[in-house]
Design a protein around this motif. Sequence first.
Motif, PDB file in Angstrom:
ATOM      1  N   LEU A  37       0.792  -1.281   0.032  1.00 38.15           N
ATOM      2  CA  LEU A  37      -0.041  -0.013  -0.044  1.00 38.15           C
ATOM      3  C   LEU A  37       0.907   1.121   0.022  1.00 38.15           C
ATOM      4  O   LEU A  37       1.861   1.293   0.434  1.00 38.15           O
ATOM      5  CB  LEU A  37      -0.891  -0.028   1.207  1.00 38.15           C
ATOM      6  N   ARG A  38       0.224   2.202  -0.747  1.00 35.39           N
ATOM      7  CA  ARG A  38       1.166   3.485  -0.789  1.00 35.39           C
ATOM      8  C   ARG A  38       0.809   4.020   0.623  1.00 35.39           C
ATOM      9  O   ARG A  38      -0.219   4.005   1.191  1.00 35.39           O
ATOM     10  CB  ARG A  38       0.553   4.313  -2.018  1.00 35.39           C
ATOM     11  N   ASP A  39       1.408   5.247   0.862  1.00 34.43           N
ATOM     12  CA  ASP A  39       1.465   5.899   2.236  1.00 34.43           C
ATOM     13  C   ASP A  39      -0.026   6.628   2.448  1.00 34.43           C
ATOM     14  O   ASP A  39      -0.677   6.734   3.135  1.00 34.43           O
ATOM     15  CB  ASP A  39       2.365   7.132   2.513  1.00 34.43           C
ATOM     16  N   ASP A  40      -0.509   7.141   1.009  1.00 38.89           N
ATOM     17  CA  ASP A  40      -1.625   7.760   1.219  1.00 38.89           C
ATOM     18  C   ASP A  40      -2.941   6.719   1.267  1.00 38.89           C
ATOM     19  O   ASP A  40      -4.103   7.218   1.930  1.00 38.89           O
ATOM     20  CB  ASP A  40      -2.022   8.745  -0.180  1.00 38.89           C
ATOM     21  N   GLN A  41      -2.610   5.703   1.058  1.00 37.26           N
ATOM     22  CA  GLN A  41      -3.766   4.625   1.048  1.00 37.26           C
ATOM     23  C   GLN A  41      -3.768   4.346   2.447  1.00 37.26           C
ATOM     24  O   GLN A  41      -4.899   3.890   3.058  1.00 37.26           O
ATOM     25  CB  GLN A  41      -3.348   3.364   0.111  1.00 37.26           C
ATOM     26  N   ILE A  42      -2.663   3.990   3.087  1.00 34.69           N
ATOM     27  CA  ILE A  42      -2.492   3.685   4.398  1.00 34.69           C
ATOM     28  C   ILE A  42      -3.132   4.821   5.391  1.00 34.69           C
ATOM     29  O   ILE A  42      -3.923   4.469   6.236  1.00 34.69           O
ATOM     30  CB  ILE A  42      -1.097   3.562   4.814  1.00 34.69           C
ATOM     31  N   ALA A  43      -2.912   6.204   5.026  1.00 32.83           N
ATOM     32  CA  ALA A  43      -3.522   7.178   5.665  1.00 32.83           C
ATOM     33  C   ALA A  43      -5.027   7.217   5.829  1.00 32.83           C
ATOM     34  O   ALA A  43      -5.854   7.353   6.620  1.00 32.83           O
ATOM     35  CB  ALA A  43      -2.957   8.354   5.169  1.00 32.83           C
ATOM     36  N   GLU A  44      -5.590   6.738   4.418  1.00 34.54           N
ATOM     37  CA  GLU A  44      -6.863   6.667   4.255  1.00 34.54           C
ATOM     38  C   GLU A  44      -7.626   5.563   5.270  1.00 34.54           C
ATOM     39  O   GLU A  44      -8.642   5.783   5.634  1.00 34.54           O
ATOM     40  CB  GLU A  44      -7.266   6.447   2.644  1.00 34.54           C
ATOM     41  N   LEU A  45      -6.728   4.625   5.019  1.00 34.81           N
ATOM     42  CA  LEU A  45      -7.557   3.410   6.012  1.00 34.81           C
ATOM     43  C   LEU A  45      -7.446   3.677   7.212  1.00 34.81           C
ATOM     44  O   LEU A  45      -8.369   3.503   8.223  1.00 34.81           O
ATOM     45  CB  LEU A  45      -6.634   2.299   5.606  1.00 34.81           C
ATOM     46  N   ASP A  46      -6.080   4.254   7.857  1.00 31.92           N
ATOM     47  CA  ASP A  46      -6.257   4.550   9.460  1.00 31.92           C
ATOM     48  C   ASP A  46      -7.495   5.737   9.781  1.00 31.92           C
ATOM     49  O   ASP A  46      -8.046   5.585  10.545  1.00 31.92           O
ATOM     50  CB  ASP A  46      -4.831   5.248   9.503  1.00 31.92           C
ATOM     51  N   MET A  47      -7.602   6.622   8.817  1.00 33.06           N
ATOM     52  CA  MET A  47      -8.748   7.550   8.916  1.00 33.06           C
ATOM     53  C   MET A  47     -10.263   6.839   9.103  1.00 33.06           C
ATOM     54  O   MET A  47     -10.830   7.117  10.007  1.00 33.06           O
ATOM     55  CB  MET A  47      -8.646   8.734   7.738  1.00 33.06           C
ATOM     56  N   ARG A  48     -10.475   5.943   8.069  1.00 38.46           N
ATOM     57  CA  ARG A  48     -11.730   5.425   8.056  1.00 38.46           C
ATOM     58  C   ARG A  48     -11.772   4.463   9.465  1.00 38.46           C
ATOM     59  O   ARG A  48     -12.872   4.228  10.148  1.00 38.46           O
ATOM     60  CB  ARG A  48     -11.676   4.359   6.936  1.00 38.46           C
ATOM     61  N   ARG A  49     -10.709   3.832   9.813  1.00 42.95           N
ATOM     62  CA  ARG A  49     -10.474   2.936  11.067  1.00 42.95           C
ATOM     63  C   ARG A  49     -11.134   3.853  12.188  1.00 42.95           C
ATOM     64  O   ARG A  49     -11.974   3.398  12.928  1.00 42.95           O
ATOM     65  CB  ARG A  49      -9.323   2.429  11.365  1.00 42.95           C
ATOM     66  N   GLU A  50     -10.519   5.118  12.444  1.00 44.13           N
ATOM     67  CA  GLU A  50     -10.717   5.851  13.464  1.00 44.13           C
ATOM     68  C   GLU A  50     -12.028   6.417  13.480  1.00 44.13           C
ATOM     69  O   GLU A  50     -12.602   6.675  14.550  1.00 44.13           O
ATOM     70  CB  GLU A  50      -9.725   7.053  13.525  1.00 44.13           C
ATOM     71  N   ARG A  51     -12.557   6.796  12.272  1.00 40.25           N
ATOM     72  CA  ARG A  51     -13.937   7.026  12.292  1.00 40.25           C
ATOM     73  C   ARG A  51     -14.941   6.243  12.533  1.00 40.25           C
ATOM     74  O   ARG A  51     -15.801   6.248  13.409  1.00 40.25           O
ATOM     75  CB  ARG A  51     -14.337   7.760  10.905  1.00 40.25           C
ATOM     76  N   SER A  52     -14.930   4.970  12.267  1.00 40.91           N
ATOM     77  CA  SER A  52     -15.471   3.812  12.828  1.00 40.91           C
ATOM     78  C   SER A  52     -15.472   3.573  14.179  1.00 40.91           C
ATOM     79  O   SER A  52     -16.485   3.235  14.968  1.00 40.91           O
ATOM     80  CB  SER A  52     -14.929   2.434  11.942  1.00 40.91           C
TER      81      SER A  52
END
Length: 78
Positions: A37-52
């Motif tokens: 995964l690219r850094d931006d993809q990892i950041a997006e997944l982290d953000m979605r995880r936190e929102r969840s």
Amino acid sequence: MESIKEKLQEYINTGDDKLLKLLYAVAKEYTHNEDELRDDQIAELDMRRERSFSGASKGYNWTEAKKLIIGDKKINEL
């Protein structure tokens, strides 16, 4: 007879920025490991995880998701 590497090196040495960017993009895409995964993809997944986890984003179990997908339910009905 010149080798492909020699010809390519000549293009690199004499090419303008547009050609260099194009060659770079092709080389980068060719060598990109699709399993990583690219850094931006990892950041997006982290953000979605936190929102969840914070409750800011509603998640659905498989039964609810299936009903939404096939159209048996609307989001506000769940």
